[in-house]
Design an enzyme around this catalytic site. Structure first.
Site, PDB file in Angstrom:
ATOM      1  N   GLU A  77      -9.055   1.422   5.740  1.00 12.37           N
ATOM      2  CA  GLU A  77      -9.229   0.468   4.744  1.00 12.37           C
ATOM      3  C   GLU A  77      -8.871  -0.757   4.716  1.00 12.37           C
ATOM      4  OE1 GLU A  77      -8.813   1.694  -0.313  1.00 12.37           O
ATOM      5  OE2 GLU A  77      -6.916   2.238   1.404  1.00 12.37           O
ATOM      6  N   HIS A  78      -7.481  -1.194   4.543  1.00  9.86           N
ATOM      7  CA  HIS A  78      -7.107  -2.380   4.697  1.00  9.86           C
ATOM      8  C   HIS A  78      -6.794  -2.871   5.976  1.00  9.86           C
ATOM      9  CE1 HIS A  78      -6.954  -0.592   0.371  1.00  9.86           C
ATOM     10  NE2 HIS A  78      -6.698  -2.357   0.351  1.00  9.86           N
ATOM     11  N   HIS A  82     -54.308  14.899   4.267  1.00 10.79           N
ATOM     12  CA  HIS A  82     -54.326  12.795   4.840  1.00 10.79           C
ATOM     13  C   HIS A  82     -55.372  12.369   5.607  1.00 10.79           C
ATOM     14  CE1 HIS A  82     -49.889  14.480   3.275  1.00 10.79           C
ATOM     15  NE2 HIS A  82     -49.139  13.540   4.006  1.00 10.79           N
ATOM     16  N   GLN A 125       0.659  -1.091  -0.055  1.00  6.96           N
ATOM     17  CA  GLN A 125       0.056   0.060  -0.145  1.00  6.96           C
ATOM     18  C   GLN A 125       1.035   1.409  -0.677  1.00  6.96           C
ATOM     19  OE1 GLN A 125      -3.411   0.155  -0.433  1.00  6.96           O
ATOM     20  NE2 GLN A 125      -2.925  -1.673  -0.999  1.00  6.96           N
ATOM     21  N   ASP A 166      -7.173  -6.765  -4.501  1.00  2.00           N
ATOM     22  CA  ASP A 166      -7.112  -5.151  -4.421  1.00  2.00           C
ATOM     23  C   ASP A 166      -7.455  -5.824  -6.362  1.00  2.00           C
ATOM     24  OD1 ASP A 166      -6.414  -3.425  -3.744  1.00  2.00           O
ATOM     25  OD2 ASP A 166      -4.511  -3.599  -3.546  1.00  2.00           O
ATOM     26  N   HIS A 182       1.511   2.808  -3.004  1.00  2.00           N
ATOM     27  CA  HIS A 182       0.351   3.647  -3.793  1.00  2.00           C
ATOM     28  C   HIS A 182       0.744   5.343  -4.647  1.00  2.00           C
ATOM     29  CE1 HIS A 182      -3.242   1.554  -4.933  1.00  2.00           C
ATOM     30  NE2 HIS A 182      -3.008   0.374  -4.015  1.00  2.00           N
TER      31      HIS A 182
END
Length: 871
Positions: free
Chosen positions: A762-763, A855, A693, A796, A696
């Site tokens: 996230e992971h 109503h 990661q 991934d 990235h």
């Protein structure tokens, strides 16, 4: 104009008089009765002053006063050091003085300076005045002339008369008053205004009101009377054309402290420099009358308001309350500024550093005016130090192979360990090394800081994104082409490729094609299983049946990032669930390569998922095109996909615009990963997962929670991170992201799970003994990877789960992209006659409670027919 003068001894005793005189300009400090007996240095802090040197002064004395902050020094023209002084400092800091005893002023000057001060001890005849003026204006047209007759009380008429000949009259403080004129004194405001001119029938002077940074707050008018009153009260006082004297803020509370009054080159327009209090200058409660403030002054105002009443939980409030965090951020941003190379990055990192530095200033009561005062003081300094970096920061010592000498002495309150950490950081700036913390030794505030991600500058990013979105919305395809050329450096003839896509645009090797097909099958199988195609049917009571069924979102836009990597995987993760859901139109946006083409892997996947259009554009412009549509880009109903901060900001701008009628999958930030590892972990596997990661992007963050690891095992992981990281093709990116990452040493698994759930990664990877049993403890995460044989890379690419996941802590409330992302659920209800009869009274009762008669009536009119005949 006038030049107020005050003797050093009087000024030292009455600093308030000195600062009052300084409101109308510089003040001349003259020697006391026994010569220069006072050191003027302290007075130079209080006001902008000239210092008149006595006849026995030296060049060193002049340099000392200039260095201490004197705006100018007044030096005897006959002094033997004049030439030497003018060689060492700029002539605009020098005034030459001449005592006139019948000598011609023209012959008394031997050097060119900023100005000349002529002093006559007794009153001269009128014709001598005229003669002297003619001589001065003929000989020294490029310099300013100052005239002093200490023994002659000035008059308003004399000030005006001298001014007509461009000669400034020096007026002693003994002849000036801030509380009106008398037989022996002139009102300071009237004396100042004597040289002003006005071409208005009412004799008023246009007045521009500015703050201490010279930002215009508004325009008003002044009279001689209002000028005098402003000086007397040291506040903003103006002349209202309708109501007379206007004491600014007297009713609204938006008062002004008067700092200085200046005039323009024609002497018909004034500038009031003020410190504005309250909501602002304008009657609309804004700081200026010219719209919203901007830049650094707006930032200071915002920080001051946040200091007074920052929202609970806001980041700025945390900075004010946590000096350690603020100190850390200043150090971090300074480091990132050092590393920045491009114009855009340098501007960005400088803005970051200014934000945190100004936060520290506001936290400690330091204003922009205080900072500018220091800058002005330094600009006046004439003695320069070498300016070399202190030893602990001097990288040249390390670059030149010099051996470090004795360690730097620690500052008060700074321990040796902190200095050592700082020095280590400088030495290994480019090394792939994670910071390490101990959970037991970390304070609660420090733990909270570690839960935060690198700051997303939301306001700054939105300010950049909004004009891009507006341009695409108004200019459509033409804007797309222009922006692609500007941001990507690629000139395109068209921004779209329409299906069917050319076969040549998706030519792949069999190996790559087989890999994509395998990933496609797995992702399709998992996402197809998520879709419950049955209709939910519930009879809530006899005769009342409620159902829920799904429908696909018709048109979706999928953003596939480009830039530093080719991402067919992201195209699969977005396109397959959209296909499974049954979306009728799929638009895929991705930035162009340098040759203007789209990677064939992305085109291949786009074809497999049935995309109708490929938009060759990235960033905010691609999002805007899909949100609003253009002549060639279909407008979509929902935009999904990861991207950088500009993509995320554009998605949020579009979603918040009701005219766009578009939704998004989730907010997002840079990629992130958290690993929990115990003593059974394989160091090489842990390091490889962290680096997967970290590569990235520079803003990615990875975290290792090391649970009861022995020092040698932890050291093995660190060595693997360094060794594997340096071998990566994207090691330069890893060198940027790893220093933003960290290791936290934990004592127990419960501590680790609590920290992980608070971080909401996230992971999440579990390198644990019997890892499966800990999954039930996971409360917040985008996707979990269980055990040593479940690398994040599988998720991934090809295991079947989706890799488009919530980042930045949004896993607390968002799911990752899935098949349900691309569908909506519709409910229906069917009531029989008997069912309405049973339910009707409940509905009418509740409608009456809410006061909604229509109503109630819609049910009652039916109940009346149903129950007809029963009564």
């Amino acid at each position: 104009m006038i030049l107020p003068a005050i003797s050093l001894d009087v000024a030292a005793k009455d600093t308030s008089l000195l600062t009052s005189l300084a409101v109308v300009g510089d003040v001349l400090l003259t020697p006391g009765p026994q010569g220069q007996t006072q050191d003027p240095s302290a007075l130079l802090e209080a006001a902008s002053c000239w210092v008149q040197l006595p006849s026995d002064s030296t060049v060193d004395t002049a340099l000392d006063y200039l260095h201490a902050g004197a705006a100018k020094v007044v030096v005897p023209a006959a002094a033997d050091y004049v030439t030497s002084l003018l060689q060492q400092v700029s002539s605009d800091r020098i005034i030459l003085s001449v005592e006139l005893d019948g000598a011609s002023p023209a012959t008394a000057i031997t050097a060119e300076a900023f100005g000349y001060l002529f002093t006559v001890s007794t009153a001269a005849e009128d014709q001598n005045y005229v003669k002297t003026i003619r001589e001065l204006t003929a000989s020294f047209t490029s310099s300013r002339i100052y005239w002093s007759t200490p023994s002659v009380p000035p008059t308003i008429a004399a000030i005006a008369a001298w001014d007509k000949h461009d000669i400034n009259l020096v007026v002693s403080s003994t002849h000036l008053s801030t509380s009106g004129s008398s037989s022996n004194t002139l009102d300071l405001g009237e004396a100042f205004a004597a040289s002003l001119t006005s071409d208005r029938p009412d004799g008023l002077f246009a007045t521009i009101v500015v703050d201490e940074q010279r930002v215009a707050l508004g325009l008003c008018y002044s009279s001689v009377k209002s000028i005098s009153e402003a000086i007397r009260t040291r506040t903003g006082v103006y002349q209202s054309r309708a109501r007379g004297l206007w004491y600014k803020g007297a009713s609204s509370g938006a008062t002004q402290k008067l700092v200085k009054i200046t005039y323009d080159c024609d002497k018909d327009t004034l500038q009031f420099v003020v410190t504005q209090e309250g909501p602002g200058f304008c009657h609309l409660n804004t700081r200026t009358c010219f719209g919203a403030d901007s830049g650094i002054t707006a930032l200071e105002a915002l920080l001051r308001s946040r200091k007074a009443a920052a929202p609970q939980g806001s980041y700025t409030r945390r900075l004010f309350e946590d000096p350690v965090l603020l100190h850390s951020k200043i150090m971090e941003e300074a480091d990132e500024l050092v590393e920045a190379t491009s114009k855009a990055d340098i501007a960005w990192e400088t803005a970051d550093l200014i934000y945190f530095a100004l936060t520290k200033c506001v936290a400690n009561g330091v204003s922009l005016a205080d900072i500018e005062k220091q800058l002005d003081k330094r600009a006046k300094a004439v003695k320069r130090r070498a300016g070399n970096a202190k030893a602990k920061w001097d990288l040249s010592l390390k670059q030149n192979g010099a051996t470090k000498q004795e360690p730097a002495a620690t500052a008060p309150g700074q321990n040796a360990t902190a200095v050592a950490k700082t020095e280590t950081k400088v030495e290994r700036r480019k090394e792939i090394v994670m910071k390490t913390y101990s959970y037991a030794d970390t304070s609660d505030s420090e733990k909270e800081a570690l839960l935060l991600r690198p700051i997303i500058k939301t306001e700054e990013i939105l300010a950049r994104v909004k004009p891009i979105v507006d341009e695409v919305r108004s200019r459509g395809d033409a804007a797309l082409l222009d922006l692609t050329a500007k941001f990507d450096g690629v000139k395109l003839q068209s921004s779209v490729i329409k299906a069917p896509f050319p076969a040549g645009s998706m030519t792949l090797s069999k190996k790559v094609q087989d890999a994509i097909d395998q990933a496609y099958d797995n992702i399709y199988k998992f996402h197809d299983a998520q879709l419950d195609k049955s209709v939910l049917r519930v009879e809530t009571m006899p005769g009342v049946v409620c159902t829920r069924f799904f429908r696909a979102i018709e048109k979706v836009g999928l953003y596939v990032p480009g830039g530093t990597a080719v991402l067919p995987s992201s195209t699969l993760m977005l396109g397959v669930p959209a296909l499974v859901a049954g979306c009728k139109e799929i638009v895929i946006a991705t930035p162009p390569r340098i040759d203007g083409t789209v990677p064939p892997e992305v085109v291949y996947v786009a074809n497999k998922v049935g995309a109708s259009t490929i938009l060759i554009a990235g960033g905010a412009q691609a999002v805007a095109a899909m949100a609003y549509g253009t002549d060639t880009v279909p407008k979509v109903d929902k935009i999904c996909g990861p991207g950088n901060q500009y993509v995320t900001a554009a998605k949020m701008v579009a979603q918040s615009d009701s005219s766009a009628m578009v939704s998004i999958d989730m907010p997002a930030g840079p990629s992130e990963l958290l690993v929990i590892a115990d003593a059974t972990c394989n160091p090489a596997y842990v390091a490889s997962d962290l680096l997967s990661q970290a590569e990235h992007g520079p803003d990615s963050q990875v975290v290792l929670l090391a649970v009861d690891l022995k020092p040698e095992l932890l050291a093995a992981i660190e060595d693997e991170v360094k060794t594997q990281g340096e071998a990566l093709p994207r090691s330069d990116i890893v060198r940027e992201s790893i220093p933003k990452s960290y290791i936290m040493k934990m004592d127990t698994m419960q501590q680790a799970m609590d920290f992980s759930n608070n971080y909401a990664p996230e992971h999440l990877i579990l390198h644990l003994d019997d890892a499966e049993k800990w999954v039930e403890k996971v409360q917040n995460a985008g996707s979990v990877f269980v055990g040593p044989w479940s690398p994040e890379s599988c998720g991934d690419y090809a295991s079947g789960t989706n890799h488009t996941l919530p980042t930045y802590g949004y896993a607390r409330m968002y799911s990752g992209v899935n098949t349900l992302t691309f569908v909506k659920h519709i409910t229906s209800q069917t009531l029989t006659k008997e069912g309405l009869d049973r339910l009707g009274d409940t509905v009418t009762t509740l409608a009456e409670v809410e006061g909604l008669e229509a109503h109630r009536n819609a049910v009652a009119i039916r109940l009346k027919d149903i129950r007809k005949g029963r009564e």
